[in-house]
Design an enzyme around this catalytic site. Structure first.
Site, PDB file in Angstrom:
ATOM      1  N   ASP A  29       9.682  22.861  75.583  1.00 10.27           N
ATOM      2  CA  ASP A  29      10.083  23.853  74.578  1.00 10.27           C
ATOM      3  C   ASP A  29       8.869  24.421  73.855  1.00 10.27           C
ATOM      4  OD1 ASP A  29      13.122  22.111  73.562  1.00 10.27           O
ATOM      5  OD2 ASP A  29      12.747  23.538  75.175  1.00 10.27           O
ATOM      6  N   LYS A 108      24.393  18.326  69.229  1.00  8.86           N
ATOM      7  CA  LYS A 108      23.908  18.722  70.557  1.00  8.86           C
ATOM      8  C   LYS A 108      23.593  17.462  71.353  1.00  8.86           C
ATOM      9  CE  LYS A 108      20.469  21.663  72.811  1.00  8.86           C
ATOM     10  NZ  LYS A 108      19.947  20.594  73.713  1.00  8.86           N
ATOM     11  N   GLU A 166      29.424  18.062  78.230  1.00 10.40           N
ATOM     12  CA  GLU A 166      28.157  17.364  78.466  1.00 10.40           C
ATOM     13  C   GLU A 166      28.429  15.955  78.949  1.00 10.40           C
ATOM     14  OE1 GLU A 166      23.915  18.301  77.943  1.00 10.40           O
ATOM     15  OE2 GLU A 166      25.750  19.472  77.681  1.00 10.40           O
ATOM     16  N   LYS A 288      28.217  27.514  66.320  1.00 15.93           N
ATOM     17  CA  LYS A 288      28.952  28.631  66.922  1.00 15.93           C
ATOM     18  C   LYS A 288      29.791  29.299  65.836  1.00 15.93           C
ATOM     19  CE  LYS A 288      29.430  26.089  71.282  1.00 15.93           C
ATOM     20  NZ  LYS A 288      30.392  25.447  72.218  1.00 15.93           N
TER      21      LYS A 288
END
EC number: 6.5.1.2
Length: 672
Positions: A29, A108, A166, A288
């Site tokens: 990243d 996450k 996931e 979101k």
């Protein structure tokens, strides 16, 4: 830019095609972000083959490649709350009539994305994310994940349902897998995400079943509508998550609907530390916008949905350049090589130094000056170098070797065969003397107010003190000639040193700095051997028999008292009037040692759950709080400790392991 592109392409191929990653996600990243910034500054140098111009990579070919019915988009990343607020401002600019909108915050999960297809309620296909357009069909492996239903819990079912989620390995399962691999002489998986990826790509579904993958669902889509299913179409992300649970999927229980950006920030801040106690890894928060109508109006960029963002936590690993290596000499003579680094942001702080531990670790890392290295900060105050990116090593970079002589006193360094540590064994070495005096004056030892590092350095350098016993010979007159020393300050220092004579035997014992003897162990030893004479005369087996001590500490204590210089130090301290024996009041103080004491728990303890540890402390009269302050008495530290440990170090709060805590509690009970 050319070098970054080449490195990222190699890393991407290794990750997506070979399933053999060599760059941790935070490192990738960071390098990706650096390339993005350079291309923004020099758009004339942008090339079509840059990794920033691709949505994803070609999927591996061992399984059948399938096209996703609905593409799996990546999420834009924000690396702090400031970048999150910038994202917030961007979508609000597109929707000026919607200044604020509710959002759903979800952890996450650090795993592997799956796309599941159900026809008439039955699982017919499971696929990896791949490049977002196509992935690998791994239906047989997906079917082994027990948290994925083979049939939806609804009749009649919609014609087609697409599920996104996931797959991940719980931490306890991950550790068991690595233990099994070690027993079979196989390499350990680097982390749970790599292990999950390797598991999903096993050709034998029985292996997948044994590894007990888990799954959290987070999105569902009805490409052909609901049909005759007795459902109401979800209008929000929150309703979608509720519907997923209704259909039989596991949804992360820590999701939260947030009415404002401030609520999202509070959620993010809460889980920054609370995630350390989760049974799985999470590296950020997915945000979101809740309203599907708003999502539809905002739409997508070329790569990302405009209505969602991944708000990541500060990296605990980062790449940087090793510019030099210095050597520190500790109070026990231990030689520690320290990397001087090009400053890098890591876990919310700027890091420019990192531990290289010892000569064995130097050899293992194969350190060369100028190397690009991976630095980790997982609860440690001094970060450590964990790996060298040899593929980025400059041509002709010289290898680094520890010096053969002490940089402080010039004496030859020694590395015992049974130890990894190289040492200076000159007890007159200025570094050893300085370390011994600072330890003696520390809060848990003699607690000499005002005696800081700058005075100790000056006194040792000028030969005013050569051991802790010399402190008690200091007078106001002997201190006044020193630079920046006035009458009042000199008097305060002398008075503080003399007041330290009132410290009990346990504190004196800790202050002696015997290897492996911490403050809790010193208290245990002082309780069982209430005088220096008794401890010095004790057999090693008798010392080791004390609960919480053990053979290593016992051996260290016996060896210390056998050294002639240490025997002389004890006699000098006795002559100065220090307490070398416990008194009746000391015993009474021990019996009430948890009363009025405040504890903070951080990290995962080996055997005790937090509520259990809290109950034990409170039963003994102590108090457990959730935050560190200068009034905290102890911080109890487990694995994967968070930011509380760093704050405790800065405030010099004493630390306890679970074993230390249990020993302290047992001693309290036995004395009372």
């Amino acid at each position: 830019m050319t070098e970054l592109r080449s490195q990222l392409q190699k890393a991407s191929y290794a990750y997506y095609v070979l399933d053999d990653p060599f760059l941790p996600d935070p490192v990738y990243d960071r390098l990706y972000r650096e390339l993005q910034e350079l291309e923004a500054q020099h758009p004339e140098l942008l090339t079509a083959d840059s990794p920033t111009q691709r949505v994803g990579e070609t999927p591996a070919s061992q399984f059948t490649s399938v096209k996703h019915n609905i593409p799996l988009y990546s999420l834009e990343n924000a690396f702090d709350l400031a970048e999150y607020h910038q994202w917030q401002a961007r979508w609000q600019k597109l929707e000026p009539d919607t200044p604020e909108a509710a959002a759903v915050a979800e952890l996450k999960i650090d795993g592997n994305a799956l796309a599941l297809t159900y026809e008439q309620g039955v699982l017919v296909r499971g696929a990896t994310r791949g490049d977002g357009i196509s992935g690998e069909e791994i239906t047989q492996n997906v079917r082994t994940i027990r948290s994925i239903p083979l049939r939806l819990r609804i009749e009649p079912a919609p014609p087609i349902v697409e599920i996104r989620g996931e797959a991940f390995l719980p931490l306890d399962v991950f550790e068991l897998i690595n233990q099994e691999r070690e027993a079979a002489d196989e390499a350990r998986f680097a982390n749970p995400r790599n292990a999950a990826a390797g598991t999903l790509r096993q050709l034998d579904a029985k292996v997948v079943a044994r590894r007990r993958l888990d799954f959290f669902a987070y999105t569902l889509i009805f490409p052909q509508g609901l049909g005759e299913a007795p459902l109401s179409p979800p209008q929000t992300q929150w309703q979608s998550l509720e519907l997923l649970t209704q259909l039989g999927f596991k949804v992360n229980p820590h999701r939260q609907r947030c009415e404002s950006a401030e609520a999202v920030a509070a959620y993010y801040d809460h889980w920054a530390e609370a995630r350390q106690d989760l049974p799985y890894l999470t590296d950020g928060v997915v945000v979101k916008l809740d309203d599907f109508d708003l999502q539809e109006r905002l739409g997508f960029t070329q790569k990302f949905p405009r209505w969602a963002i991944a708000l990541k936590y500060p990296a605990e690993e980062a790449p940087t350049v090793l510019e030099a290596v210095t050597v520190q000499v500790g109070r026990t003579g231990a030689i520690t090589p320290v990397a001087s680094l090009r400053p890098v942001q890591l876990a919310g702080t700027t890091v420019s130094r990192a531990s290289l531990h010892n000569a064995d670790r130097l050899a293992e890392l194969d350190i060369h000056l100028g190397d690009t290295v991976i630095v980790r900060k997982a609860g440690e105050i001094i970060p450590e170098v964990v790996r060298v990116l040899t593929e980025l090593r400059p041509a002709g970079a010289p290898v680094y070797h520890l010096p053969t002589h002490c940089p402080e006193c010039g004496e030859t360094l020694v590395k015992p065969e049974d130890e990894a540590v190289t040492r200076c064994i000159n007890i007159s070495c200025p570094a050893i003397v300085r370390g011994a005096i600072l330890h003696w004056a520390s809060r848990d030892a003699m607690d000499i107010s005002g005696l800081g590092e700058k005075w100790v350095q000056q006194w040792v350098a000028q030969g005013i003190v050569h051991s802790v016993a010399d402190l008690y010979d200091l007078t106001v007159e002997s201190l006044l000639p020193l630079e920046r020393m006035g009458q009042q300050l000199a008097q305060k220092l002398v008075d503080a040193i003399q007041q330290s004579k009132q410290r009990p035997w346990s504190r004196v014992l800790y202050g002696l700095g015997i290897r492996h003897v911490g403050s809790v162990n010193a208290q245990l030893l002082a309780d069982h051997f209430p005088s220096a004479e008794q401890l010095a005369a004790a057999e090693e087996d008798a010392i080791a028999a004390v609960y919480g001590i053990g053979p290593e500490i016992a051996q260290s204590v016996c060896q210390w008292f056998q050294v002639a210089a240490n025997q002389q130090l004890i006699e000098r301290l006795r002559a100065e009037g220090l307490a070398l024996a416990a008194t009746a009041s000391d015993r009474a103080e021990t019996s009430a040692q948890l009363r009025g004491q405040t504890f903070v728990l951080t990290g995962t303890l080996p055997t005790l759950k937090r509520p259990e540890a809290k109950a034990l402390i409170e039963a003994a009269g102590g108090k457990v709080t959730g935050s560190i302050s200068s009034k905290t008495s102890y911080v109890v530290v487990g694995e994967s400790a968070g930011s509380k440990l760093e704050k405790a170090e800065k405030l010099k709060i004493p630390q306890l392991t679970e074993a230390d805590l249990l020993a302290l509690l047992e001693e309290t009970v036995s004395v009372e």
